[in-house]
Design a protein around this motif. Structure first.
Motif, short mmCIF file in Angstrom:
data_model
loop_
_atom_site.label_atom_id
_atom_site.label_comp_id
_atom_site.label_asym_id
_atom_site.label_seq_id
_atom_site.Cartn_x
_atom_site.Cartn_y
_atom_site.Cartn_z
N VAL A 176 -4.42 -19.68 -25.26
CA VAL A 176 -4.06 -19.48 -23.85
C VAL A 176 -3.08 -20.55 -23.39
CG1 VAL A 176 -4.98 -19.37 -21.51
CG2 VAL A 176 -6.27 -18.36 -23.40
N THR A 177 -2.11 -20.12 -22.57
CA THR A 177 -1.20 -21.08 -21.93
C THR A 177 -1.41 -21.15 -20.43
OG1 THR A 177 0.51 -19.35 -21.81
CG2 THR A 177 0.63 -20.88 -23.67
N ASP A 178 -2.14 -20.20 -19.85
CA ASP A 178 -2.46 -20.24 -18.42
C ASP A 178 -3.72 -19.41 -18.20
OD1 ASP A 178 -2.65 -20.04 -15.64
OD2 ASP A 178 -0.48 -20.06 -15.37
N TYR A 179 -4.80 -20.08 -17.84
CA TYR A 179 -6.09 -19.40 -17.68
C TYR A 179 -6.19 -18.58 -16.39
CZ TYR A 179 -8.23 -21.91 -21.62
OH TYR A 179 -8.55 -22.39 -22.87
N GLU A 180 -5.22 -18.73 -15.50
CA GLU A 180 -5.29 -18.02 -14.23
C GLU A 180 -4.26 -16.89 -14.13
OE1 GLU A 180 -5.50 -20.54 -10.76
OE2 GLU A 180 -6.43 -22.14 -11.92
N GLN A 181 -3.50 -16.67 -15.17
CA GLN A 181 -2.49 -15.61 -15.15
C GLN A 181 -2.80 -14.59 -16.23
OE1 GLN A 181 0.18 -15.37 -13.01
NE2 GLN A 181 -0.64 -17.17 -11.95
N VAL A 182 -2.64 -13.31 -15.88
CA VAL A 182 -2.80 -12.27 -16.90
C VAL A 182 -1.55 -12.25 -17.77
CG1 VAL A 182 -4.31 -10.87 -15.45
CG2 VAL A 182 -1.84 -10.43 -15.44
N ASN A 183 -1.69 -11.77 -18.99
CA ASN A 183 -0.57 -11.63 -19.90
C ASN A 183 0.42 -10.63 -19.29
OD1 ASN A 183 1.20 -11.02 -22.02
ND2 ASN A 183 -0.41 -11.19 -23.56
N PRO A 184 1.65 -11.05 -18.98
CA PRO A 184 2.60 -10.13 -18.34
C PRO A 184 2.93 -8.91 -19.19
CG PRO A 184 3.70 -12.15 -19.04
CD PRO A 184 2.23 -12.38 -19.20
N GLN A 185 2.70 -8.98 -20.51
CA GLN A 185 2.92 -7.81 -21.35
C GLN A 185 1.90 -6.71 -21.06
OE1 GLN A 185 2.75 -9.61 -25.26
NE2 GLN A 185 4.98 -9.74 -25.38
N TYR A 186 0.77 -7.09 -20.46
CA TYR A 186 -0.28 -6.12 -20.13
C TYR A 186 -0.15 -5.58 -18.71
CZ TYR A 186 -2.75 -7.71 -24.35
OH TYR A 186 -3.11 -8.01 -25.63
N GLY A 187 0.66 -6.23 -17.90
CA GLY A 187 0.83 -5.78 -16.52
C GLY A 187 0.71 -6.93 -15.55
N THR A 188 0.43 -6.57 -14.31
CA THR A 188 0.38 -7.55 -13.23
C THR A 188 -1.06 -7.85 -12.85
OG1 THR A 188 0.41 -5.83 -11.54
CG2 THR A 188 2.56 -6.65 -12.33
N GLU A 189 -1.22 -8.87 -12.01
CA GLU A 189 -2.53 -9.19 -11.47
C GLU A 189 -3.08 -8.00 -10.69
OE1 GLU A 189 -4.65 -12.55 -8.59
OE2 GLU A 189 -2.53 -12.69 -9.09
N ALA A 190 -2.21 -7.35 -9.92
CA ALA A 190 -2.65 -6.18 -9.15
C ALA A 190 -3.10 -5.06 -10.08
CB ALA A 190 -1.52 -5.70 -8.24
N GLY A 191 -2.39 -4.90 -11.20
CA GLY A 191 -2.78 -3.88 -12.17
C GLY A 191 -4.14 -4.16 -12.78
N PHE A 192 -4.40 -5.43 -13.05
CA PHE A 192 -5.71 -5.80 -13.58
C PHE A 192 -6.80 -5.55 -12.55
CE2 PHE A 192 -9.09 -9.01 -13.81
CZ PHE A 192 -9.66 -8.65 -15.02
N GLU A 193 -6.55 -5.94 -11.31
CA GLU A 193 -7.55 -5.76 -10.27
C GLU A 193 -7.83 -4.28 -10.03
OE1 GLU A 193 -5.93 -7.99 -7.03
OE2 GLU A 193 -6.62 -9.91 -7.85
N ARG A 194 -6.80 -3.45 -10.13
CA ARG A 194 -7.02 -2.00 -9.98
C ARG A 194 -7.89 -1.49 -11.13
NH1 ARG A 194 -4.64 2.76 -11.89
NH2 ARG A 194 -5.12 4.54 -10.53
N PHE A 195 -7.63 -1.98 -12.34
CA PHE A 195 -8.47 -1.59 -13.47
C PHE A 195 -9.93 -1.92 -13.21
CE2 PHE A 195 -10.61 -3.92 -16.92
CZ PHE A 195 -11.12 -2.82 -17.61
N VAL A 196 -10.20 -3.15 -12.74
CA VAL A 196 -11.58 -3.55 -12.48
C VAL A 196 -12.21 -2.65 -11.42
CG1 VAL A 196 -13.06 -5.42 -11.63
CG2 VAL A 196 -11.20 -5.94 -13.21
N GLN A 197 -11.47 -2.36 -10.37
CA GLN A 197 -11.99 -1.47 -9.33
C GLN A 197 -12.32 -0.09 -9.89
OE1 GLN A 197 -8.91 -1.53 -6.36
NE2 GLN A 197 -9.72 -3.37 -5.35
N GLU A 198 -11.43 0.45 -10.70
CA GLU A 198 -11.66 1.79 -11.25
C GLU A 198 -12.81 1.79 -12.25
OE1 GLU A 198 -10.24 4.89 -10.61
OE2 GLU A 198 -9.65 3.75 -8.82
N ALA A 199 -12.95 0.72 -13.00
CA ALA A 199 -14.10 0.61 -13.90
C ALA A 199 -15.39 0.57 -13.10
CB ALA A 199 -13.96 -0.63 -14.78
#
Length: 548
Positions: free
Chosen positions: A116-139
């Motif tokens: 890891v190079t930043d524990y507070e940032q998602v991997n930009p190759q996987y998408g954005t922070e908003a995209g991750f949060e939407r995934f969690v909501q949908e899950a």
């Protein structure tokens, strides 16, 4: 400035001194978006929602690509959630898993993300922070829990903490890593012939047990300990439900060899970390990777309440795969006995077949359909919280090499050249056999491995004894037969597997009255006989009965 400590000095100092719901309830409504589809019913959250849950390990990069760049992403994963769990317990077209474990999603220079190079940032190759949060909501809307891989032992050598630490002894981050003025010459604890675990940088040597690109953090430093807790709280606040803790045997070293794995100080920190996680989110779950024997694994449960909630059962995983391969249940019964003898009361086991670090089970079992069905049936009828590795339910094979990338190839959604994974060029070529072992080909086939997994997960959800009951291994009195009772919540279930080449015909000391089939392979039969129960099964088949 605070004087930097070296591991060598630390070493000198050390020498001186019941009735379970059909599925785990969904996360609290506060973390979920309004439902637009049937959702799991709301219930009070039990103390241990993970007990009996079925987990599914996801490598986001290889799951589904939404934008055609050849790499899986959060949007692709979100779009495929109904395959994993559609939120409606009454349907039979989803896999029906209860929770997802995501391999590392934090910013990293590597394809795998374990540096890891930043524990507070998602991997930009996987998408954005908003995209991750939407995934969690949908899950969460579907009743799926989400746990993240949290890599505490080490960072990338490109992490800003390490770059600052490497500047010299006066750096404010010097003591965030483990430094020595000389190469202490320790080899990797699992490979005495390997090169040194000490790596040179700017005239000094830092410790990295895996390799020089992954320098170990110094958990003797209170600042590092507090940072690890803060990072956990950061992701819990985003709605995640817990963590898989990587390489936790190696957190704190006390010397070469055995001192590099399983030190008592590891347990001190993990109890401290677990307490902080539970304080932030009482129903958060921690599962740890301790790749060792049952005795070592058992220690990381603490007293069953104060350390980790679950540990991956590596000895049992090996025993299942080898037992099925060899037609011999002895390995499996021995591993189950070790759990019973060594684990603390109430400990929740985490059985599995293989994971992202291992040759896929389909390849180990020679792509044999009968053996793959058998392995699935054993895994999903054992106590604890079973973990499935992405694609295992399809019979995905390993790629043609032993490198880790070949164990983590893209998920095949159909039999096309790109497997329906992407419209672009896949980051890694698909595994052999994906033309027939894919979601589209297996979804409508009642005899497919995917249908087998779906049926087994449903049976587990329908049976409190299978999900959360205890286990009593039975003496089958015949080679190649694995039989056990699962008891719990006022229910008894009899499970019988034929591992050998010969059909099963055994008399078991077990109840047989009112036998109700939960999942019985063709040719399976049960009958009361002289105070015992006679079970017949074709070779390499399984049967599950609810009995009185």
């Amino acid at each position: 400035m605070r004087r930097a400590r070296t591991l060598a000095l630390a070493l000198l100092a050390a020498l001186a001194c019941a009735t379970r719901p059909a599925r785990p309830p969904p996360p609290p409504a506060a973390s979920a978006a309004p439902a637009a589809a049937p959702a799991a019913s709301a219930r009070a959250v039990p103390d241990r929602w993970w007990d009996g849950a079925v987990f599914y390990e996801v490598f986001v990069r290889s799951f589904d690509d939404s934008d055609g760049n050849g790499m899986g992403d959060f949007a692709g994963l979100t779009a495929k959630l109904d395959y994993l769990n559609d939120g409606n317990p009454g349907t039979t077209t989803d896999l029906g898993v209860d929770a997802l474990w995501l391999m590392p999603i934090m910013k990293s220079p590597s394809y795998h993300g374990y540096d890891v190079t930043d524990y507070e940032q998602v991997n930009p190759q996987y998408g954005t922070e908003a995209g991750f949060e939407r995934f969690v909501q949908e899950a969460h809307r579907r009743g799926l829990r989400v746990i993240l891989d949290l890599v505490l032992n080490h960072t990338s050598d490109a992490h800003p903490w390490f770059r600052e630490s490497a500047k010299g002894p006066q750096s404010p981050k010097r003591d965030w890593y483990v430094w020595s003025p000389t190469d202490l010459g320790w080899t990797q604890p699992w490979n005495a012939q390997s090169g040194s675990t000490w790596h040179e940088r700017n005239g000094a040597f830092y410790y990295g047990v895996f390799w020089g690109g992954m320098p170990d953090l110094n958990y003797r430093n209170p600042e590092v300990r507090e940072e690890a807790k803060r990072i956990a709280r950061f992701w819990l606040a985003k709605g995640v439900d817990g963590f898989r803790l990587d390489a936790i045997r190696h957190l704190i070293e006390t010397g070469p060899g055995k001192g590099q794995a399983g030190s008592p100080e590891n347990h001190v920190f993990l109890r401290e970390f677990a307490a902080a996680v539970k304080a932030a989110k009482p129903d958060a779950m921690l599962v740890g990777e301790v790749w060792s024997d049952a005795g070592d694994i058992a220690e990381y449960y603490g007293d069953g309440k104060d350390e980790l909630d679950m540990l991956f059962d590596f000895p049992l995983a090996t025993a299942i795969v080898q037992g099925v391969k060899e037609g011999d249940p002895g390995r499996i019964t021995n591993a189950l006995d070790d759990v019973k003898r060594l684990y603390p009361p109430g400990a929740v086991d985490a059985p599995f077949l293989t994971n992202h670090d291992q040759i896929r089970v389909a390849t180990q079992l020679g792509d044999d359909p009968a053996r793959l069905r058998l392995a699935a049936a054993i895994l999903l009828t054992l106590p604890g919280a079973p973990f499935l590795w992405q694609g295992e339910e399809l019979g995905m094979q390993n790629g043609p090499g032993n490198e880790d990338e070949w164990k983590r190839t893209p998920m095949p959604w159909d039999g096309s050249p790109k497997g329906g994974f992407t419209t672009g060029q896949p980051w890694m070529e698909l595994a052999p056999g994906h033309e027939r072992a894919n979601v589209a080909a297996e979804t409508g086939d009642p005899g497919s491995l995917l249908s087998r997994y779906r049926a087994l997960v449903r049976a587990r959800h329908q049976s409190p004894a299978l999900a959360r009951g205890g286990i009593e291994v039975l003496d089958a009195g015949a080679p190649g037969v694995l039989a056990y009772l699962r008891r719990g919540e006022g229910e008894t279930v009899l499970v019988v597997h034929g591992l050998g080449d010969d059909p099963v015909d055994v008399a078991l000391t077990a109840p047989a009255a009112g036998a109700e089939p939960l999942l019985v392979d063709a040719g399976g039969a049960i009958a009361a006989e002289g105070g015992k129960v006679r079970v017949k099964l074709p070779a390499r088949r399984s049967a599950i009965w609810r009995v009185r």
